[in-house]
Design an enzyme around this catalytic site. Structure first.
Site, PDB file in Angstrom:
ATOM      1  CB  THR A   1      -5.662   0.597   5.997  1.00 56.52           C
ATOM      2  OG1 THR A   1      -5.451   1.871   5.817  1.00 56.52           O
ATOM      3  CG2 THR A   1      -4.796  -0.402   5.203  1.00 56.52           C
TER       4      THR A   1
ATOM      5  CE  LYS B   1      -0.699  -0.189   4.896  1.00 58.76           C
ATOM      6  NZ  LYS B   1      -1.521  -0.464   6.305  1.00 58.76           N
TER       7      LYS B   1
END
Length: 392
Positions: free
Chosen positions: A280, A246
């Site tokens: 997330t 990420k």
């Protein structure tokens, strides 16, 4: 002289030595032997184990004390009218082995920074009260995410908290799943025992899914969680470990994510040390679903669940369960989301405290092969029939 006598095993040698020393000191040998016996008993007398807690997670502290078979040492932990912390230990702790059970987290009765201050003042108070040894049991270590400088003119807050604890002369620290293992180095010469939560999660999923876990994909949501994912995969004998890469553009906000590995047609378990706003986590779950994953579970040791975390979990249809421990109180969060399941740390912490008190190995806690009490408590929270489990 007394030490020499008290450490001799042969009774004839003790008698002979006592006669020799008695002649030198003009003291009857029988008196020397009597005094030496008292000195030996004093040397062998173990420290009494005491547990003290503040207000951050009193239910967990009481559960640990119950597992240990000891009563909580009475203490007054409150605030003065102006908000300053008011602490008084109400029992005698002179010469005792005292464990301060205080996660540095927010609860329904206190905020995070107050819990940190309570911990520091409890240690300071116990030191002034002549406790023999003081161990801080901090299941959730606050400010752990700020473990290095990521830009100019920012603090290394984890190091600052460690220095505060050392300044209070704490003898030892016991914690669970530090966000970064290198935080232990901030304590310099103070021993830090970092316990692992993946063992509890592996037992939970083995009990619930049996041998099916061998076909699961264990997912690390970022590079920092790869070791945790590998450890959980080893315990579950899972064949696949997957990583999500990420790119984070700012705190609690991720710009892009991509999967390294294959999850097509597999059930997945996302593992991490903590979950905060769940933004997330939800993005990772949706990415796994779009990549062909079937059932998706998540497990994190520390469930912070800052708003709107519970709302996000409820709106994420792809996520089956969010399993956390009670290192942080979860009653309010469970009321907001039925997907949150809680495993108690009390049995693990109790065994760790017992090992520290008796000075035995802590690593043996992570080499068991059968499910333990924490899994039974987790089973009760999920409604699964605990009679399906086999305990030795």
């Amino acid at each position: 002289i007394f030490f020499r006598l008290s450490t001799m095993d042969d009774r004839n040698a003790v008698s002979n030595q006592a006669e020799e020393l008695g002649t030198m000191m003009s003291t009857p040998p029988s008196k020397l032997i009597s005094v030496a016996s008292g000195a030996a008993a004093s040397l062998e007398r173990p420290y009494r184990l005491k547990c003290v807690t503040g207000n951050s997670n009193r239910p967990l502290a009481e559960a640990v004390a119950k597992k240990l078979g000891v009563e909580m040492c009475p203490a007054r932990v409150g605030q003065f009218a102006n908000g300053e912390i008011d602490i008084k230990i109400l029992g005698n702790v002179r010469g005792d082995d005292v464990f301060v059970l205080q996660p540095t987290c927010a609860s329904s009765t206190t905020d995070l920074n107050t819990s940190v201050m309570e911990l520091l003042l409890l240690i300071h108070t116990l030191r002034l009260a002549s406790a023999k040894r003081i161990t801080a049991v901090v299941p959730h270590f606050a400010y752990a995410r700020q473990d290095r400088k990521t830009e100019a003119r920012v603090p290394i807050s984890a190091s600052a908290v460690a220095q505060l604890l050392m300044a209070m002369s704490v003898d030892r620290v016991v914690t669970v799943d530090l966000h970064c293992g290198q935080i232990q180095g901030f304590f310099h010469n103070t021993p830090v025992d970092n316990l692992y939560g993946y063992f509890l999660f592996s037992e939970y999923f083995k009990m619930k899914h049996g041998d099916d876990t061998k076909e699961f994909a264990i997912v690390a949501p970022d590079a920092g969680a790869v070791e945790k994912a590998r450890n959980l995969a080893d315990k579950l004998s899972a064949s696949h470990v997957v990583t999500i890469l990420k790119r984070r553009v700012e705190k609690n906000k991720v710009d892009s994510m991509q999967i390294v590995g294959d999850v097509q047609g597999r059930a997945c378990i996302i593992v991490d040390d903590m979950i905060d706003t769940a933004g997330t986590m939800v993005k990772g779950v949706n990415l796994l679903r779009d990549s062909g994953a079937t059932d998706i579970y998540a497990c994190c040791t520390h469930g912070i669940f800052s708003d709107p975390a519970c709302e996000r979990l409820n709106n994420c249809d792809a996520l089956k369960e969010m399993v956390v421990t009670d290192s942080i109180p979860q009653e309010l969060n469970q009321a907001k989301s039925s997907k949150i399941k809680v495993i108690s740390l009390a049995p693990l912490l109790a065994k760790a405290i017992r090992s520290v008190h008796e000075e035995t190995s802590l690593s043996s806690l992570f080499h068991r092969t059968v499910p333990s009490t924490p899994v039974v408590e987790a089973v009760r929270s999920t409604g699964i029939d605990s009679s399906l489990m086999t305990l030795s």
